[in-house]
Write a protein that holds these residues in place. Structure first.
Motif, PDB file in Angstrom:
ATOM      1  N   LYS A  32      -0.724  51.551  -6.590  1.00  0.00           N
ATOM      2  CA  LYS A  32      -1.761  52.086  -5.676  1.00  0.00           C
ATOM      3  C   LYS A  32      -2.494  50.946  -4.889  1.00  0.00           C
ATOM      4  N   LYS A  33      -2.587  50.005  -5.441  1.00  0.00           N
ATOM      5  CA  LYS A  33      -3.279  48.744  -4.775  1.00  0.00           C
ATOM      6  C   LYS A  33      -2.206  48.453  -3.461  1.00  0.00           C
ATOM      7  N   VAL A  34      -0.770  48.454  -3.410  1.00  0.00           N
ATOM      8  CA  VAL A  34      -0.069  48.234  -2.435  1.00  0.00           C
ATOM      9  C   VAL A  34      -0.274  49.106  -1.447  1.00  0.00           C
ATOM     10  N   ASP A  35      -0.199  50.488  -1.889  1.00  0.00           N
ATOM     11  CA  ASP A  35      -0.391  51.747  -1.088  1.00  0.00           C
ATOM     12  C   ASP A  35      -1.667  51.391  -0.331  1.00  0.00           C
ATOM     13  N   THR A  36      -2.601  51.200  -1.001  1.00  0.00           N
ATOM     14  CA  THR A  36      -4.046  51.094  -0.390  1.00  0.00           C
ATOM     15  C   THR A  36      -4.201  49.757   0.694  1.00  0.00           C
ATOM     16  N   TYR A  37      -3.445  49.123   0.367  1.00  0.00           N
ATOM     17  CA  TYR A  37      -3.362  47.830   1.490  1.00  0.00           C
ATOM     18  C   TYR A  37      -2.617  48.267   2.573  1.00  0.00           C
ATOM     19  N   VAL A  38      -1.476  48.716   2.359  1.00  0.00           N
ATOM     20  CA  VAL A  38      -0.596  49.192   3.685  1.00  0.00           C
ATOM     21  C   VAL A  38      -1.282  50.250   4.592  1.00  0.00           C
ATOM     22  N   MET A  39      -1.846  51.250   3.966  1.00  0.00           N
ATOM     23  CA  MET A  39      -2.843  52.241   4.509  1.00  0.00           C
ATOM     24  C   MET A  39      -3.675  51.541   5.215  1.00  0.00           C
ATOM     25  N   TYR A  40      -4.412  50.706   4.690  1.00  0.00           N
ATOM     26  CA  TYR A  40      -5.555  49.965   5.345  1.00  0.00           C
ATOM     27  C   TYR A  40      -5.040  49.263   6.903  1.00  0.00           C
ATOM     28  N   VAL A  41      -3.765  48.507   6.689  1.00  0.00           N
ATOM     29  CA  VAL A  41      -3.502  48.100   7.869  1.00  0.00           C
ATOM     30  C   VAL A  41      -2.963  48.855   8.846  1.00  0.00           C
ATOM     31  N   ASP A  42      -2.364  50.029   8.401  1.00  0.00           N
ATOM     32  CA  ASP A  42      -1.736  51.191   9.344  1.00  0.00           C
ATOM     33  C   ASP A  42      -2.972  51.702   9.958  1.00  0.00           C
ATOM     34  N   SER A  43      -4.063  51.939   8.990  1.00  0.00           N
ATOM     35  CA  SER A  43      -5.475  52.553   9.762  1.00  0.00           C
ATOM     36  C   SER A  43      -5.889  51.810  10.908  1.00  0.00           C
ATOM     37  N   LEU A  44      -5.702  50.585  10.957  1.00  0.00           N
ATOM     38  CA  LEU A  44      -6.164  49.715  11.816  1.00  0.00           C
ATOM     39  C   LEU A  44      -5.775  50.035  13.462  1.00  0.00           C
ATOM     40  N   GLY A  45      -4.433  50.484  13.449  1.00  0.00           N
ATOM     41  CA  GLY A  45      -3.835  50.988  14.747  1.00  0.00           C
ATOM     42  C   GLY A  45      -4.570  52.022  15.400  1.00  0.00           C
ATOM     43  N   ASN A  46      -5.498  52.810  14.658  1.00  0.00           N
ATOM     44  CA  ASN A  46      -6.251  53.963  15.162  1.00  0.00           C
ATOM     45  C   ASN A  46      -7.858  53.408  15.834  1.00  0.00           C
ATOM     46  N   VAL A  47      -7.856  52.113  15.468  1.00  0.00           N
ATOM     47  CA  VAL A  47      -9.206  51.693  15.926  1.00  0.00           C
ATOM     48  C   VAL A  47      -9.261  51.185  17.172  1.00  0.00           C
ATOM     49  N   THR A  48     -10.295  51.497  18.055  1.00  0.00           N
ATOM     50  CA  THR A  48     -10.052  51.075  19.504  1.00  0.00           C
ATOM     51  C   THR A  48     -10.411  49.676  19.472  1.00  0.00           C
ATOM     52  N   ALA A  49      -9.725  49.175  20.689  1.00  0.00           N
ATOM     53  CA  ALA A  49      -9.836  47.601  20.843  1.00  0.00           C
ATOM     54  C   ALA A  49     -11.144  47.213  20.683  1.00  0.00           C
ATOM     55  N   GLU A  50     -11.983  48.033  21.452  1.00  0.00           N
ATOM     56  CA  GLU A  50     -13.572  47.640  21.669  1.00  0.00           C
ATOM     57  C   GLU A  50     -14.059  47.549  20.148  1.00  0.00           C
ATOM     58  N   ASP A  51     -14.079  48.624  19.359  1.00  0.00           N
ATOM     59  CA  ASP A  51     -14.632  48.569  18.062  1.00  0.00           C
ATOM     60  C   ASP A  51     -13.802  47.262  17.194  1.00  0.00           C
ATOM     61  N   ALA A  52     -12.631  47.396  17.295  1.00  0.00           N
ATOM     62  CA  ALA A  52     -12.204  46.074  16.673  1.00  0.00           C
ATOM     63  C   ALA A  52     -12.361  44.751  17.039  1.00  0.00           C
ATOM     64  N   ARG A  53     -12.868  44.367  18.209  1.00  0.00           N
ATOM     65  CA  ARG A  53     -13.350  43.144  18.677  1.00  0.00           C
ATOM     66  C   ARG A  53     -14.962  43.010  18.034  1.00  0.00           C
ATOM     67  N   GLU A  54     -15.539  44.053  18.014  1.00  0.00           N
ATOM     68  CA  GLU A  54     -16.972  44.128  17.725  1.00  0.00           C
ATOM     69  C   GLU A  54     -17.368  43.882  16.124  1.00  0.00           C
ATOM     70  N   ASN A  55     -16.187  44.408  15.537  1.00  0.00           N
ATOM     71  CA  ASN A  55     -16.521  44.508  13.978  1.00  0.00           C
ATOM     72  C   ASN A  55     -15.342  43.659  13.248  1.00  0.00           C
ATOM     73  N   TRP A  56     -14.613  42.749  14.258  1.00  0.00           N
ATOM     74  CA  TRP A  56     -13.773  41.987  13.571  1.00  0.00           C
ATOM     75  C   TRP A  56     -13.872  41.045  12.291  1.00  0.00           C
ATOM     76  N   GLU A  57     -15.128  40.664  12.120  1.00  0.00           N
ATOM     77  CA  GLU A  57     -15.442  39.963  10.860  1.00  0.00           C
ATOM     78  C   GLU A  57     -15.335  40.813   9.634  1.00  0.00           C
ATOM     79  N   GLY A  58     -15.739  42.085   9.802  1.00  0.00           N
ATOM     80  CA  GLY A  58     -15.767  42.954   8.658  1.00  0.00           C
ATOM     81  C   GLY A  58     -14.375  43.532   8.492  1.00  0.00           C
ATOM     82  N   ILE A  59     -13.680  43.791   9.321  1.00  0.00           N
ATOM     83  CA  ILE A  59     -12.016  43.984   9.310  1.00  0.00           C
ATOM     84  C   ILE A  59     -11.366  42.974   8.492  1.00  0.00           C
ATOM     85  N   GLU A  60     -11.695  41.716   8.937  1.00  0.00           N
ATOM     86  CA  GLU A  60     -11.012  40.516   8.349  1.00  0.00           C
ATOM     87  C   GLU A  60     -11.579  40.341   6.887  1.00  0.00           C
ATOM     88  N   ALA A  61     -12.621  40.653   6.406  1.00  0.00           N
ATOM     89  CA  ALA A  61     -13.150  40.464   4.980  1.00  0.00           C
ATOM     90  C   ALA A  61     -12.383  41.498   4.308  1.00  0.00           C
TER      91      ALA A  61
END
Length: 225
Positions: A30-59
């Motif tokens: 489940k933990k592996v699935d959660t991690y993989v799905m999280y990374v996949d979900s980042l592909g749906n985040v707009t570039a602008e949102d990713a740049r503005e919230n990158w510290e939270g994404i990285e954490a």
């Protein structure tokens, strides 16, 4: 009868261990699935949102990545899971590089012009070691001898190319370094390094005086002409 009860007891314990192991394996998956799905979900985040919230994404990424990597230890055959983690890692690093490049591109172009005074300081002490704040806090008992060596040898090697203003700056830096040495001596400067520094200073002091005076005289002569 006692043997039968004993065998049944051992069987129950064995089943308990197996169930415990299976639960850990399921939880790890489940933990592996959660991690993989999280990374996949980042592909749906707009570039602008990713740049503005990158510290939270990285954490969040670091937390889930760590959980997933630790979970592999609870999998009997984790080769497939490791491949999924590696693929997700690569996908994330590609996204990270893209976001960082975009953030750098958005920043205004910095003035890369370095003053002649700063160029001199960089040569004498190292790139960016001494700036406008004139701080020598980075000089300590362990590196002060090498700092004196670089400073004095650089000045000696380039003495014929320095102007009067350069020698004035060198004198100012030399006095500031000496002031720092007074502090470092109280912090445990070894007698051996102190002796070596004294030798460098004994050689450099008259050279500084002569060349500074010579540069000043030459400048005055040129002004008259």
């Amino acid at each position: 009868m006692k043997n039968t009860k004993l065998m049944l007891g051992l069987a129950v314990i064995a089943l308990g261990f197996t169930a415990c192991k299976d639960e850990k394996a399921v939880e790890a998956e489940k933990k592996v699935d959660t991690y993989v799905m999280y990374v996949d979900s980042l592909g749906n985040v707009t570039a602008e949102d990713a740049r503005e919230n990158w510290e939270g994404i990285e954490a969040t990424y670091q937390l889930r990545s760590g959980d997933a990597q630790a979970a592999l230890a609870n999998m009997k055959d984790n080769a497939a899971a490791q491949e999924r983690l590696d693929a997700a890692n690569a996908k994330y690093e590609a996204l990270k590089a893209k976001i960082q490049a975009e953030k750098e591109a958005e920043q205004p172009t910095a003035d890369v012009t370095v003053s002649s005074k700063q160029q001199l300081r960089n040569a004498l002490f190292g790139q960016g070691k001494v700036g406008d704040d004139m701080s020598f806090a980075w000089v300590n008992k362990d590196n002060i001898h090498s700092v004196y060596q670089q400073f004095i040898h650089t000045a000696e090697d380039n003495k014929d190319s320095y102007s009067r203003e350069d020698w004035d700056e060198i004198k100012l830096m030399y006095e500031a370094l000496d002031s720092r040495k007074n502090t470092v001596e109280k912090e445990g400067l070894s007698s051996e390094d102190n002796r070596k520094i004294a030798g460098l200073k004994f050689k450099f002091a008259p050279m500084l005086k002569v060349n500074r005076m010579g540069a000043k005289s030459a400048e005055m002569k040129e002004a008259k002409e």
